[in-house]
Design a protein around this motif. Sequence first.
Motif, short mmCIF file in Angstrom:
data_model
loop_
_atom_site.label_atom_id
_atom_site.label_comp_id
_atom_site.label_asym_id
_atom_site.label_seq_id
_atom_site.Cartn_x
_atom_site.Cartn_y
_atom_site.Cartn_z
N SER A 90 0.86 -1.18 0.00
CA SER A 90 0.00 0.00 0.00
C SER A 90 0.89 1.22 0.00
O SER A 90 1.94 1.24 0.64
N ALA A 113 -11.33 3.82 2.87
CA ALA A 113 -11.05 2.38 2.98
C ALA A 113 -11.19 1.71 1.62
O ALA A 113 -10.39 0.85 1.26
N ALA A 114 -12.19 2.15 0.85
CA ALA A 114 -12.38 1.57 -0.48
C ALA A 114 -11.22 1.95 -1.40
O ALA A 114 -10.74 1.15 -2.19
N ILE A 115 -10.76 3.20 -1.27
CA ILE A 115 -9.62 3.65 -2.08
C ILE A 115 -8.38 2.85 -1.72
O ILE A 115 -7.61 2.43 -2.59
N LEU A 116 -8.19 2.61 -0.43
CA LEU A 116 -7.01 1.87 0.02
C LEU A 116 -7.13 0.39 -0.30
O LEU A 116 -6.15 -0.35 -0.21
N GLY A 117 -8.33 -0.05 -0.66
CA GLY A 117 -8.50 -1.43 -1.08
C GLY A 117 -8.71 -2.41 0.05
O GLY A 117 -8.31 -3.57 -0.04
N TYR A 118 -9.34 -1.99 1.13
CA TYR A 118 -9.74 -2.95 2.17
C TYR A 118 -10.65 -3.98 1.52
O TYR A 118 -11.49 -3.60 0.71
N ARG B 29 -7.30 -6.62 -3.59
CA ARG B 29 -8.54 -6.03 -4.08
C ARG B 29 -9.21 -7.04 -4.99
O ARG B 29 -8.76 -7.26 -6.10
N TRP B 34 -16.84 -2.22 -5.51
CA TRP B 34 -17.18 -1.53 -4.28
C TRP B 34 -16.68 -0.08 -4.31
O TRP B 34 -17.39 0.85 -3.91
N LEU B 35 -15.47 0.09 -4.80
CA LEU B 35 -14.89 1.43 -4.88
C LEU B 35 -15.69 2.31 -5.85
O LEU B 35 -15.98 3.47 -5.57
N MET B 119 -2.45 7.21 -5.44
CA MET B 119 -2.78 5.81 -5.18
C MET B 119 -2.81 5.05 -6.49
O MET B 119 -3.24 5.58 -7.50
#
Lengths: 253, 279
Positions: A90, A113-118, B29, B34-35, B119
Amino acid sequence: MVAIEVRGVHKTFRIPHERHTTLTERVLNVFRPTSYERFEALAGVDLDIERGAFVGVIGRNGSGKSTLLKVMAGLLLPDAGTVQVEGSMSELLELGLGFSPELTVRENVTLYAAILGYPRREAPARVEQAIRFAELERFTDAKLKNLSTGMCMRLGFATALQADTDIMLLDEILAVGDAEFQHKCVDMFHDLKRRGKTIVLVSHDLEQVRQFCSSVVVFDRGRVVGVGAPAAMITRYLELVGETDPPADAAVI
Amino acid sequence: MTSSSSLASEGATAGGRVTPARSMRSSRRRGYGWLVLQFALKDFKIRYTHSVLGYLWSVINPVIFFVLYYVVFSVFMRFEIPKYPAFLLLGVVLWNFFSEGSAHGTGALLARGDILSKMVLPREVVVYSALLSAALTFVINLVVLLAVLWLTGSPLKPPAICFLLLLVDLAALTLGITLLLSPIYVRFRDIGYLWGIVLQAGFWITPILYSELMVPAKWRWIVWCNPIGRIITDSRRVIVYGLWPGGRGLLITTLYSLGICVVGALVFRKLQGRVVEYL
């Protein structure tokens, strides 16, 4: 075991003296081609980062530290050379990416959290955990704009550190908030170290680098000019700064 | 430290390689659905903050224009089109999705530049979410449309099933144009202005307010060359008039839209690698 292997990486930026972003500007300037400043951010970097290492990267402003981090993350493509990464990674180059003042604390953390890929299934639990770590449970449903800057930083930090990947790339992100929270951050980093995470930290805070890093890389003008134990490398870096810059500038760094 | 002798070749992708163990990354991922949803929800929520009527605006806006067009074209100008209210509303709703989706989607890479430059995300995620956000409004509008159909006494008939395929065509067309324009827009901001003009002109050239049959035969090819015009015309046939569409025409519309989608995807794939450097 090597977590990140960097081989012969070059990255040159062409910085236009005057950038033409509209077509009209291009047409008007067609006979006067844009002149570029070539800036070699990475000039042949070879580096192995061992699994479980806590590596500090130090160097003056513009020496290529952040570019290296971005190339490692895959955000920038190198012009030449290769980067191999083993394990999940990450990149935390900025805290609270995508935070929006109009959304609530929970909504913001969920988005981050979604951006970070949880993983989606674990997300709700980890979101709550992050809010708890940031000690902002009372404000879970408050809009972010009602929080102080420090609180937002804490929230960003807590969420980012929940990413829990094998490798973490940190750009000037170590301890935020007030003294009490910083203490908590420090504990968190010791914990990550114990759990064998590989961490690459770009920092100008030599005290933090000395405290946490198992080894340190010194950068200068896009090249690695030293790899070794923190104490020796910090000395090397200070010599480097002293050699070429007036002392006043060293204080700024 | 060993120094490599190869020279920097700025602008070229050849030579440089980053292999951050893609499979590892994707294990972190499992899909970006979801994102995409989170981004879309955020857009949708933020769009209506500080407004008393909130989400209702996504209905009020098209309804007001619908009433305006109805008064001007049906009452003042006496267009003799059967079932004009439903005819008009369907055209406006389909067009609104296309124009809003493509306009927002084109700017999406730039609007989310802060995140994309920090990112590693598949860049198309932000394009998808912009379209999904427009789709949320679209779905609400379709519900209003169904109500109008019911009130004006023209319930759905079996041919309406073809509308599902036309929706796929509409999505493919909008996505294709957005994928095509968004990476170019990052480099040339002119695209934004240009597309704004195309949309304004398109509103009048496309049979939204009028019927394609009102266009003189020698100019009708303009309507048939216009993919969104084809979609609107066919949709009216199956939804408003309950007639089966011509199979060949529907096939051409579908291939046309999917073709644009494929071209858009290819261009996007080609340009997305270096998008970050222009953000």
